[in-house]
Motif scaffolding. Structure first.
Motif, mmCIF file in Angstrom:
data_model
loop_
_atom_site.group_PDB
_atom_site.id
_atom_site.type_symbol
_atom_site.label_atom_id
_atom_site.label_comp_id
_atom_site.label_asym_id
_atom_site.label_seq_id
_atom_site.Cartn_x
_atom_site.Cartn_y
_atom_site.Cartn_z
ATOM 1 N N GLN A 63 35.138 35.342 -16.896
ATOM 2 C CA GLN A 63 33.794 35.425 -17.457
ATOM 3 C C GLN A 63 33.053 36.563 -16.779
ATOM 4 O OE1 GLN A 63 32.155 31.503 -16.862
ATOM 5 N NE2 GLN A 63 32.866 30.828 -18.873
ATOM 6 N N LEU A 64 32.257 37.256 -17.568
ATOM 7 C CA LEU A 64 31.395 38.305 -17.039
ATOM 8 C C LEU A 64 29.957 37.808 -17.072
ATOM 9 C CD1 LEU A 64 32.798 41.520 -18.772
ATOM 10 C CD2 LEU A 64 33.468 40.496 -16.595
ATOM 11 N N VAL A 65 29.217 38.136 -16.029
ATOM 12 C CA VAL A 65 27.827 37.735 -15.951
ATOM 13 C C VAL A 65 26.987 38.961 -15.648
ATOM 14 C CG1 VAL A 65 26.120 36.301 -14.788
ATOM 15 C CG2 VAL A 65 28.441 35.432 -15.143
ATOM 16 N N GLU A 66 26.061 39.250 -16.583
ATOM 17 C CA GLU A 66 25.133 40.351 -16.370
ATOM 18 C C GLU A 66 23.870 39.842 -15.677
ATOM 19 O OE1 GLU A 66 26.980 41.084 -20.539
ATOM 20 O OE2 GLU A 66 26.150 39.401 -19.421
ATOM 21 N N SER A 67 23.261 40.697 -14.910
ATOM 22 C CA SER A 67 21.994 40.360 -14.264
ATOM 23 C C SER A 67 21.167 41.627 -14.102
ATOM 24 C CB SER A 67 22.225 39.703 -12.897
ATOM 25 O OG SER A 67 22.934 40.572 -12.042
ATOM 26 N N GLY A 68 19.891 41.435 -13.777
ATOM 27 C CA GLY A 68 19.030 42.581 -13.518
ATOM 28 C C GLY A 68 18.060 42.911 -14.629
ATOM 29 N N GLY A 69 18.173 42.214 -15.748
ATOM 30 C CA GLY A 69 17.243 42.473 -16.840
ATOM 31 C C GLY A 69 15.865 41.917 -16.535
ATOM 32 N N GLY A 70 14.925 42.216 -17.425
ATOM 33 C CA GLY A 70 13.573 41.711 -17.234
ATOM 34 C C GLY A 70 12.574 42.529 -18.004
ATOM 35 N N LEU A 71 11.312 42.340 -17.659
ATOM 36 C CA LEU A 71 10.209 43.052 -18.285
ATOM 37 C C LEU A 71 9.798 44.207 -17.383
ATOM 38 C CD1 LEU A 71 7.931 43.279 -20.409
ATOM 39 C CD2 LEU A 71 6.628 41.650 -19.011
ATOM 40 N N VAL A 72 9.669 45.383 -17.979
ATOM 41 C CA VAL A 72 9.286 46.566 -17.217
ATOM 42 C C VAL A 72 8.364 47.411 -18.073
ATOM 43 C CG1 VAL A 72 11.310 47.892 -17.963
ATOM 44 C CG2 VAL A 72 10.196 48.451 -15.793
ATOM 45 N N GLN A 73 7.476 48.138 -17.429
ATOM 46 C CA GLN A 73 6.574 49.020 -18.154
ATOM 47 C C GLN A 73 7.282 50.303 -18.544
ATOM 48 O OE1 GLN A 73 3.079 49.603 -15.735
ATOM 49 N NE2 GLN A 73 2.184 47.657 -16.379
ATOM 50 N N PRO A 74 6.822 50.953 -19.595
ATOM 51 C CA PRO A 74 7.394 52.267 -19.954
ATOM 52 C C PRO A 74 7.358 53.214 -18.765
ATOM 53 C CG PRO A 74 5.970 51.485 -21.703
ATOM 54 C CD PRO A 74 5.793 50.519 -20.559
ATOM 55 N N ARG A 116 18.006 48.113 -12.804
ATOM 56 C CA ARG A 116 19.428 48.273 -12.531
ATOM 57 C C ARG A 116 20.134 47.007 -12.968
ATOM 58 N NH1 ARG A 116 22.891 48.331 -6.967
ATOM 59 N NH2 ARG A 116 24.428 49.918 -7.536
ATOM 60 N N LEU A 117 20.993 47.157 -13.971
ATOM 61 C CA LEU A 117 21.793 46.034 -14.445
ATOM 62 C C LEU A 117 23.099 45.972 -13.672
ATOM 63 C CD1 LEU A 117 21.343 46.336 -18.317
ATOM 64 C CD2 LEU A 117 19.854 45.241 -16.624
ATOM 65 N N SER A 118 23.572 44.765 -13.500
ATOM 66 C CA SER A 118 24.810 44.526 -12.779
ATOM 67 C C SER A 118 25.672 43.586 -13.597
ATOM 68 C CB SER A 118 24.489 43.911 -11.424
ATOM 69 O OG SER A 118 25.659 43.540 -10.728
ATOM 70 N N CYS A 119 26.968 43.770 -13.526
ATOM 71 C CA CYS A 119 27.908 42.921 -14.264
ATOM 72 C C CYS A 119 29.026 42.522 -13.318
ATOM 73 C CB CYS A 119 28.448 43.677 -15.461
ATOM 74 S SG CYS A 119 29.715 42.799 -16.385
ATOM 75 N N ALA A 120 29.185 41.217 -13.133
ATOM 76 C CA ALA A 120 30.201 40.713 -12.220
ATOM 77 C C ALA A 120 31.184 39.827 -12.972
ATOM 78 C CB ALA A 120 29.545 39.908 -11.102
ATOM 79 N N ALA A 121 32.431 39.873 -12.538
ATOM 80 C CA ALA A 121 33.481 39.050 -13.148
ATOM 81 C C ALA A 121 33.741 37.821 -12.290
ATOM 82 C CB ALA A 121 34.761 39.856 -13.310
ATOM 83 N N SER A 122 34.067 36.716 -12.953
ATOM 84 C CA SER A 122 34.323 35.472 -12.233
ATOM 85 C C SER A 122 35.665 35.494 -11.519
ATOM 86 C CB SER A 122 34.273 34.292 -13.214
ATOM 87 O OG SER A 122 35.239 34.451 -14.234
ATOM 88 N N ARG A 123 36.558 36.352 -11.999
ATOM 89 C CA ARG A 123 37.876 36.496 -11.380
ATOM 90 C C ARG A 123 38.282 37.955 -11.435
ATOM 91 N NH1 ARG A 123 41.651 32.621 -14.762
ATOM 92 N NH2 ARG A 123 43.207 33.737 -13.561
ATOM 93 N N THR A 124 39.277 38.313 -10.673
ATOM 94 C CA THR A 124 39.771 39.678 -10.690
ATOM 95 C C THR A 124 40.342 40.007 -12.064
ATOM 96 O OG1 THR A 124 40.298 39.602 -8.346
ATOM 97 C CG2 THR A 124 41.390 41.292 -9.660
ATOM 98 N N ILE A 125 39.964 41.163 -12.560
ATOM 99 C CA ILE A 125 40.511 41.665 -13.816
ATOM 100 C C ILE A 125 41.510 42.753 -13.477
ATOM 101 C CG2 ILE A 125 39.989 42.839 -15.988
ATOM 102 C CD1 ILE A 125 37.196 41.609 -15.867
ATOM 103 N N TYR A 171 27.708 48.749 -12.946
ATOM 104 C CA TYR A 171 26.265 48.859 -12.904
ATOM 105 C C TYR A 171 25.765 49.783 -13.996
ATOM 106 C CZ TYR A 171 27.118 47.079 -8.197
ATOM 107 O OH TYR A 171 27.534 46.324 -7.129
ATOM 108 N N LEU A 172 24.506 49.563 -14.347
ATOM 109 C CA LEU A 172 23.827 50.485 -15.249
ATOM 110 C C LEU A 172 22.429 50.715 -14.682
ATOM 111 C CD1 LEU A 172 24.143 52.061 -17.942
ATOM 112 C CD2 LEU A 172 22.871 50.183 -19.026
ATOM 113 N N GLN A 173 22.233 51.903 -14.136
ATOM 114 C CA GLN A 173 20.928 52.296 -13.631
ATOM 115 C C GLN A 173 20.145 52.892 -14.791
ATOM 116 O OE1 GLN A 173 19.495 51.973 -10.492
ATOM 117 N NE2 GLN A 173 17.634 52.711 -11.500
ATOM 118 N N MET A 174 18.976 52.336 -15.059
ATOM 119 C CA MET A 174 18.177 52.766 -16.201
ATOM 120 C C MET A 174 16.834 53.279 -15.696
ATOM 121 S SD MET A 174 19.050 49.711 -18.914
ATOM 122 C CE MET A 174 18.082 48.497 -18.027
ATOM 123 N N ASN A 175 16.579 54.544 -15.922
ATOM 124 C CA ASN A 175 15.337 55.169 -15.477
ATOM 125 C C ASN A 175 14.529 55.640 -16.684
ATOM 126 O OD1 ASN A 175 16.149 54.858 -12.764
ATOM 127 N ND2 ASN A 175 17.217 56.822 -12.811
#
Length: 112
Positions: free
Chosen positions: A3-14, A19-28, A76-80
């Protein structure tokens, strides 16, 4: 099952950053490519960034110069310089061998 779990989302101003992160529950094993997609309400899913095993990256024109995909133990996805049109659910997908593993998505909302 992985399973993959994304995190780091939310509300942000323009103009803000997340920074989004994606982690796997087991080694792929045999990872070929890692991707970030997004889907905005009423729109089709859009591939916005990917990174292949060699480290080569590719970005959609809509995010080029603002988003950066990277990998370590996670992907990761760094979003600026976020814009309202970046509002969407963001998904990570990891291809290991012949299989694509998807996360459940994380909501990003860009609004003042």
């Amino acid at each position: 099952q992985v399973q993959l779990v994304e995190s780091g989302g939310g509300l942000v101003q323009p103009g803000g950053s997340l920074r989004l992160s994606c982690a796997a529950s087991r080694t792929i094993f045999s990872i070929n490519v890692m991707r970030w997609y997004r889907q905005a309400p009423g729109k089709e899913r859009e591939l916005i960034a990917h990174i292949i095993s060699s480290g080569t990256t590719h970005y959609a024109d809509s995010v080029k110069g603002r988003f950066t995909i990277s990998r370590g133990a996670r992907v990761y996805l760094q979003m600026n310089n976020l814009k309202p049109e970046d509002t969407a659910v963001y998904y990570c997908i990891v291809r290991g061998g012949p299989y694509d593993y998807w996360g459940q998505g994380t909501q990003v909302t860009v609004s003042s």
